[in-house]
Motif scaffolding. Structure first.
Motif, PDB file in Angstrom:
ATOM      1  N   MET A  94       0.809  -1.147  -0.117  1.00  0.00           N
ATOM      2  CA  MET A  94      -0.190  -0.032   0.163  1.00  0.00           C
ATOM      3  C   MET A  94       0.816   1.130  -0.019  1.00  0.00           C
ATOM      4  SD  MET A  94      -3.157  -1.155   2.308  1.00  0.00           S
ATOM      5  CE  MET A  94      -3.437   0.418   2.955  1.00  0.00           C
ATOM      6  N   LYS A  95       2.359   1.250   0.373  1.00  0.00           N
ATOM      7  CA  LYS A  95       3.045   2.449   0.343  1.00  0.00           C
ATOM      8  C   LYS A  95       3.352   2.786  -1.011  1.00  0.00           C
ATOM      9  CE  LYS A  95       5.297   1.340   4.617  1.00  0.00           C
ATOM     10  NZ  LYS A  95       4.584   2.399   5.243  1.00  0.00           N
ATOM     11  N   SER A  96       3.676   4.180  -1.086  1.00  0.00           N
ATOM     12  CA  SER A  96       3.930   4.580  -2.518  1.00  0.00           C
ATOM     13  C   SER A  96       5.541   4.164  -2.940  1.00  0.00           C
ATOM     14  CB  SER A  96       3.941   6.272  -2.505  1.00  0.00           C
ATOM     15  OG  SER A  96       4.994   6.506  -1.644  1.00  0.00           O
ATOM     16  N   ASP A  97       5.800   4.327  -4.026  1.00  0.00           N
ATOM     17  CA  ASP A  97       7.361   4.015  -4.418  1.00  0.00           C
ATOM     18  C   ASP A  97       8.369   4.941  -3.499  1.00  0.00           C
ATOM     19  OD1 ASP A  97       6.220   1.799  -6.270  1.00  0.00           O
ATOM     20  OD2 ASP A  97       6.494   3.193  -8.001  1.00  0.00           O
ATOM     21  N   ALA A  98       7.694   6.222  -3.491  1.00  0.00           N
ATOM     22  CA  ALA A  98       8.604   6.827  -2.657  1.00  0.00           C
ATOM     23  C   ALA A  98       8.726   6.422  -1.248  1.00  0.00           C
ATOM     24  CB  ALA A  98       8.247   8.481  -2.786  1.00  0.00           C
ATOM     25  N   THR A 152      12.207  -1.495  -3.099  1.00  0.00           N
ATOM     26  CA  THR A 152      11.364  -1.329  -4.193  1.00  0.00           C
ATOM     27  C   THR A 152      10.232  -2.256  -4.284  1.00  0.00           C
ATOM     28  OG1 THR A 152      12.532  -3.121  -5.445  1.00  0.00           O
ATOM     29  CG2 THR A 152      13.250  -0.828  -5.567  1.00  0.00           C
ATOM     30  N   ARG A 153       9.217  -2.275  -5.059  1.00  0.00           N
ATOM     31  CA  ARG A 153       8.088  -3.098  -5.115  1.00  0.00           C
ATOM     32  C   ARG A 153       8.708  -4.528  -5.055  1.00  0.00           C
ATOM     33  NH1 ARG A 153       3.950  -0.930  -3.447  1.00  0.00           N
ATOM     34  NH2 ARG A 153       3.915   1.242  -4.300  1.00  0.00           N
ATOM     35  N   ASP A 154       9.499  -4.685  -6.005  1.00  0.00           N
ATOM     36  CA  ASP A 154      10.339  -6.177  -6.264  1.00  0.00           C
ATOM     37  C   ASP A 154      10.812  -6.654  -4.843  1.00  0.00           C
ATOM     38  OD1 ASP A 154       9.372  -6.374  -8.854  1.00  0.00           O
ATOM     39  OD2 ASP A 154      11.188  -5.713  -9.790  1.00  0.00           O
ATOM     40  N   ASP A 155      11.198  -5.666  -4.116  1.00  0.00           N
ATOM     41  CA  ASP A 155      12.296  -6.209  -2.796  1.00  0.00           C
ATOM     42  C   ASP A 155      10.942  -6.510  -1.720  1.00  0.00           C
ATOM     43  OD1 ASP A 155      14.601  -5.472  -3.841  1.00  0.00           O
ATOM     44  OD2 ASP A 155      14.549  -3.193  -3.132  1.00  0.00           O
ATOM     45  N   ILE A 156      10.004  -6.193  -1.943  1.00  0.00           N
ATOM     46  CA  ILE A 156       8.675  -6.477  -0.758  1.00  0.00           C
ATOM     47  C   ILE A 156       8.823  -8.065  -0.099  1.00  0.00           C
ATOM     48  CG2 ILE A 156       6.361  -6.507   0.045  1.00  0.00           C
ATOM     49  CD1 ILE A 156       5.949  -4.085  -1.766  1.00  0.00           C
TER      50      ILE A 156
END
Length: 76
Positions: free
Chosen positions: A49-53, A61-65
């Motif tokens: 739910m967090k923004s990329d920033a 990054t999204r890929d790191d979640i």
């Protein structure tokens, strides 16, 4: 009328459940991630739910979640 609390979160064309399954399959881990996914879904959703920033501020990054959430399973 009955109500249910079914939440479906999609990541593009891939559901969050599928994304997690694909992540574990890519690691070659022969396990069913259902229990792991269920236990950590709150953290995954919070991060998704967090923004990329906001993620960048955390060094993610999204890929790191998923690697971040399951990092304790991957350390040697």
């Amino acid at each position: 009328m009955s109500t249910t609390n079914n939440v479906q979160i999609g990541m593009g064309r891939t559901s969050l459940k599928q994304k997690i399954d694909i992540y574990f399959a890519g690691l070659g881990m022969g396990l069913n991630p259902y229990g792991l996914r269920r236990a950590r879904m709150g953290e995954i959703i919070t991060l998704e739910m967090k923004s990329d920033a906001q993620l960048a501020t955390m060094g993610l990054t999204r890929d790191d979640i998923l690697p971040h959430v399951f990092r304790d399973l991957l350390t040697a």
